[in-house]
Write an enzyme that holds these catalytic residues in place. Structure first.
Site, PDB file in Angstrom:
ATOM      1  N   HIS A   1      36.275  41.080  37.892  1.00  0.00           N
ATOM      2  CA  HIS A   1      34.931  40.734  38.353  1.00  0.00           C
ATOM      3  C   HIS A   1      34.995  40.139  39.752  1.00  0.00           C
ATOM      4  O   HIS A   1      36.000  39.536  40.147  1.00  0.00           O
ATOM      5  CB  HIS A   1      34.286  39.724  37.406  1.00  0.00           C
ATOM      6  CG  HIS A   1      33.904  40.305  36.081  1.00  0.00           C
ATOM      7  ND1 HIS A   1      33.023  39.665  35.233  1.00  0.00           N
ATOM      8  CD2 HIS A   1      34.275  41.457  35.451  1.00  0.00           C
ATOM      9  CE1 HIS A   1      32.865  40.400  34.145  1.00  0.00           C
ATOM     10  NE2 HIS A   1      33.620  41.481  34.250  1.00  0.00           N
TER      11      HIS A   1
ATOM     12  N   GLU B   1      33.691  37.495  41.009  1.00  0.00           N
ATOM     13  CA  GLU B   1      33.950  36.059  41.053  1.00  0.00           C
ATOM     14  C   GLU B   1      35.440  35.750  40.909  1.00  0.00           C
ATOM     15  O   GLU B   1      35.967  34.871  41.588  1.00  0.00           O
ATOM     16  CB  GLU B   1      33.198  35.334  39.916  1.00  0.00           C
ATOM     17  CG  GLU B   1      31.699  35.496  39.963  1.00  0.00           C
ATOM     18  CD  GLU B   1      31.172  36.617  39.086  1.00  0.00           C
ATOM     19  OE1 GLU B   1      30.111  36.424  38.476  1.00  0.00           O
ATOM     20  OE2 GLU B   1      31.805  37.684  39.017  1.00  0.00           O
TER      21      GLU B   1
ATOM     22  N   CYS C   1      29.034  35.803  34.053  1.00  0.00           N
ATOM     23  CA  CYS C   1      29.239  35.943  32.611  1.00  0.00           C
ATOM     24  C   CYS C   1      30.032  34.726  32.107  1.00  0.00           C
ATOM     25  O   CYS C   1      30.455  33.883  32.897  1.00  0.00           O
ATOM     26  CB  CYS C   1      29.998  37.234  32.306  1.00  0.00           C
ATOM     27  SG  CYS C   1      31.716  37.214  32.890  1.00  0.00           S
TER      28      CYS C   1
ATOM     29  N   CYS D   1      33.564  34.387  33.773  1.00  0.00           N
ATOM     30  CA  CYS D   1      33.519  33.891  35.142  1.00  0.00           C
ATOM     31  C   CYS D   1      33.030  32.445  35.199  1.00  0.00           C
ATOM     32  O   CYS D   1      33.532  31.649  35.993  1.00  0.00           O
ATOM     33  CB  CYS D   1      32.660  34.806  35.998  1.00  0.00           C
ATOM     34  SG  CYS D   1      33.405  36.444  36.212  1.00  0.00           S
TER      35      CYS D   1
END
Length: 166
Positions: A70, A72, A100, A103
């Site tokens: 991801h 992040e 999410c 993260c």
């Protein structure tokens, strides 16, 4: 920015958007657009420390066959490497989509001072849309959360991506 953690912002989805926040979100949006060009869900993130970007990331789970790839996570890893410390307590993360749970957990472990996100995620958002990890008082760190910066631009990228896939 103070290294002390501030309590999470609970202003029901409001933000005090500043021109600085908008500029950093523009940087994250550029990374989201690059992810889109690679066929990934268009999410971008930047970590800012003392007025400069120290970490960047764009989504790449498809290309890497990695559910943890991801935006992040990439931005946090790059920032930690640049600063030589996994604790990023003087830093802020700007991300185009509400993080999410994975993260959000990484953000809390990094002890970021502030998280700023654009679009909400009604399916997996962990900053209030589905769950709110940042509101858990039992946790030992509390990142301040600002939401809605450049929300329309961030949401439009995502809407366009998913509409093209249908």
């Amino acid at each position: 920015m103070s290294a002390a953690a501030a309590p999470a912002n609970r202003d029901a989805g409001t933000t005090r958007e500043s021109s600085g926040d908008a500029a950093w979100m523009s940087e994250a949006l550029a990374l989201a657009e690059a992810a889109l060009a690679r066929g990934e869900v268009p999410v971008g993130a930047v970590v800012v420390c003392e007025g400069r970007i120290v970490g960047r990331g764009g989504n790449a789970p498809i290309a890497r066959s990695d559910p943890t790839a991801h935006a992040e996570i990439f931005a946090l890893r790059e920032a930690a490497a640049a600063l030589g410390n996994y604790r990023l307590s003087a830093c802020e993360l700007f991300v185009t989509l509400e993080p999410c749970a994975m993260c959000a957990g990484a953000i809390l472990h990094a002890r970021l001072a502030r998280l700023v996100f654009g679009a909400t995620d009604p399916k997996t958002g962990a900053c209030g849309s589905v769950i709110d990890l940042f509101a858990r008082r039992e946790l030992n760190h509390h990142t301040r959360v600002e939401r809605g910066v450049a929300a329309e631009r961030c949401a439009a990228l995502l809407t366009g991506f998913f509409a093209a896939r249908r």
